[in-house]
Write a protein that holds these residues in place. Structure first.
Motif, mmCIF file in Angstrom:
data_model
loop_
_atom_site.group_PDB
_atom_site.id
_atom_site.type_symbol
_atom_site.label_atom_id
_atom_site.label_comp_id
_atom_site.label_asym_id
_atom_site.label_seq_id
_atom_site.Cartn_x
_atom_site.Cartn_y
_atom_site.Cartn_z
ATOM 1 N N HIS A 1 0.845 -1.192 0.000
ATOM 2 C CA HIS A 1 0.000 0.000 0.000
ATOM 3 C C HIS A 1 0.881 1.243 0.000
ATOM 4 C CE1 HIS A 1 -3.705 -2.248 0.618
ATOM 5 N NE2 HIS A 1 -3.095 -2.932 1.564
ATOM 6 N N CYS B 1 -14.741 4.581 5.937
ATOM 7 C CA CYS B 1 -14.711 3.155 5.571
ATOM 8 C C CYS B 1 -14.888 2.235 6.773
ATOM 9 C CB CYS B 1 -13.407 2.820 4.848
ATOM 10 S SG CYS B 1 -11.929 2.890 5.894
ATOM 11 N N ARG C 1 -12.835 1.454 9.072
ATOM 12 C CA ARG C 1 -11.638 0.679 9.414
ATOM 13 C C ARG C 1 -11.252 0.967 10.858
ATOM 14 N NH1 ARG C 1 -7.533 -1.873 6.715
ATOM 15 N NH2 ARG C 1 -5.620 -2.105 7.908
ATOM 16 N N GLU D 1 -7.763 4.388 1.138
ATOM 17 C CA GLU D 1 -8.425 3.364 1.958
ATOM 18 C C GLU D 1 -7.871 1.981 1.620
ATOM 19 O OE1 GLU D 1 -12.832 1.241 1.960
ATOM 20 O OE2 GLU D 1 -12.614 3.285 1.208
ATOM 21 N N ARG D 2 -7.743 1.141 2.642
ATOM 22 C CA ARG D 2 -7.287 -0.239 2.456
ATOM 23 C C ARG D 2 -8.402 -1.198 2.859
ATOM 24 N NH1 ARG D 2 -3.510 0.122 6.888
ATOM 25 N NH2 ARG D 2 -4.703 2.006 7.306
ATOM 26 N N PRO D 3 -8.378 -2.428 2.322
ATOM 27 C CA PRO D 3 -9.385 -3.411 2.737
ATOM 28 C C PRO D 3 -9.321 -3.650 4.242
ATOM 29 C CG PRO D 3 -8.209 -4.169 0.785
ATOM 30 C CD PRO D 3 -7.478 -2.953 1.273
ATOM 31 N N GLN D 4 -10.462 -3.742 4.864
ATOM 32 C CA GLN D 4 -10.523 -3.956 6.308
ATOM 33 C C GLN D 4 -10.239 -5.418 6.621
ATOM 34 O OE1 GLN D 4 -11.288 -1.853 9.143
ATOM 35 N NE2 GLN D 4 -10.591 -3.715 10.127
ATOM 36 N N PRO D 5 -9.176 -5.708 7.380
ATOM 37 C CA PRO D 5 -8.893 -7.107 7.718
ATOM 38 C C PRO D 5 -9.890 -7.633 8.730
ATOM 39 C CG PRO D 5 -7.410 -5.664 8.912
ATOM 40 C CD PRO D 5 -8.207 -4.776 7.989
ATOM 41 N N LYS D 6 -10.055 -8.935 8.735
ATOM 42 C CA LYS D 6 -10.911 -9.554 9.742
ATOM 43 C C LYS D 6 -10.209 -9.483 11.084
ATOM 44 C CE LYS D 6 -13.190 -12.778 6.577
ATOM 45 N NZ LYS D 6 -13.487 -14.208 6.262
#
Length: 205
Positions: free
Chosen positions: A68, A118, A120, A100-105
């Motif tokens: 990123h 987002c 996050r 914005e980055r994908p939200q980790p589980k």
């Protein structure tokens, strides 16, 4: 109103494709396009392009963390009001993410601090996880700004500084406080056990 809160070059920066190989200097060792010119507001360019085409221009260098794009706070805070955006310490340098980055589980207790755009999880009570999310927030609500001013500088000084004390820990991107796992206790050492009561050898006849 929005134009007054956002510099003209910001959206071009956030939409640029960084770290591709420069077509003009592809055989050179530093040919990755990781720089952006605030004057030209054009595509990303490499180290050699800067020394020729952007020698006297204001330039920002983009870096990578876990695939990123990030920028060092010391560079971006000179041209943008970054108040409200979560910062991280990576490789001993304070940085923030461009987009914005994908939200980790996540596992365990949920974070009480979330990005307004987002959602996050954040480490501290900031409003946004990235410059991109702050831009969306400005367009949506108009209650923030990227334009530097005396008032905004004062707000920046009042922002939480918890991460400053954690610089030596070199927090990695995406690691949330609730995800830290406690280390298991070390195994007991036999050398510290108390010996039992000694038993006499049975007496012979």
């Amino acid at each position: 109103m929005e134009a007054m809160l956002v510099p003209s070059w910001l959206e071009s920066l956030l939409s640029s494709d960084f770290f591709s190989v420069c077509s003009s200097h592809k055989d050179s060792p530093r040919s990755e396009c990781n720089m952006f010119c605030l004057d030209c507001q054009d595509d990303a360019f490499c180290f050699y392009c800067r020394s020729t085409r952007h020698k006297d221009h204001p330039v920002i260098q983009i870096r990578r963390s876990s695939y990123h794009d990030v920028v060092r706070v010391t560079e971006i805070e000179k041209v943008l009001d970054i108040s409200g955006v979560q910062t991280y310490v990576i490789n001993s340098a304070r940085v923030l993410f461009l987009n914005e980055r994908p939200q980790p589980k996540t596992t365990g207790k949920a974070s009480s601090h979330l990005c307004e755009i987002c959602r996050r999880s954040l480490l501290d009570p900031f409003r946004f996880c990235s410059l991109g999310c702050k831009l969306v927030g400005i367009k949506r609500n108009g209650d923030a700004s990227f334009i530097l001013s005396t008032k905004n500088d004062e707000i920046t000084e009042r922002m939480p500084r918890r991460l400053a004390a954690k610089a030596e820990e070199e927090l990695r991107e995406g690691i949330q406080q609730e995800m830290y796992q406690s280390m298991p206790p070390p195994p007991h050492s036999n050398s510290r056990r108390r010996k039992g009561i000694p038993q006499r050898a049975p007496l012979g006849p």
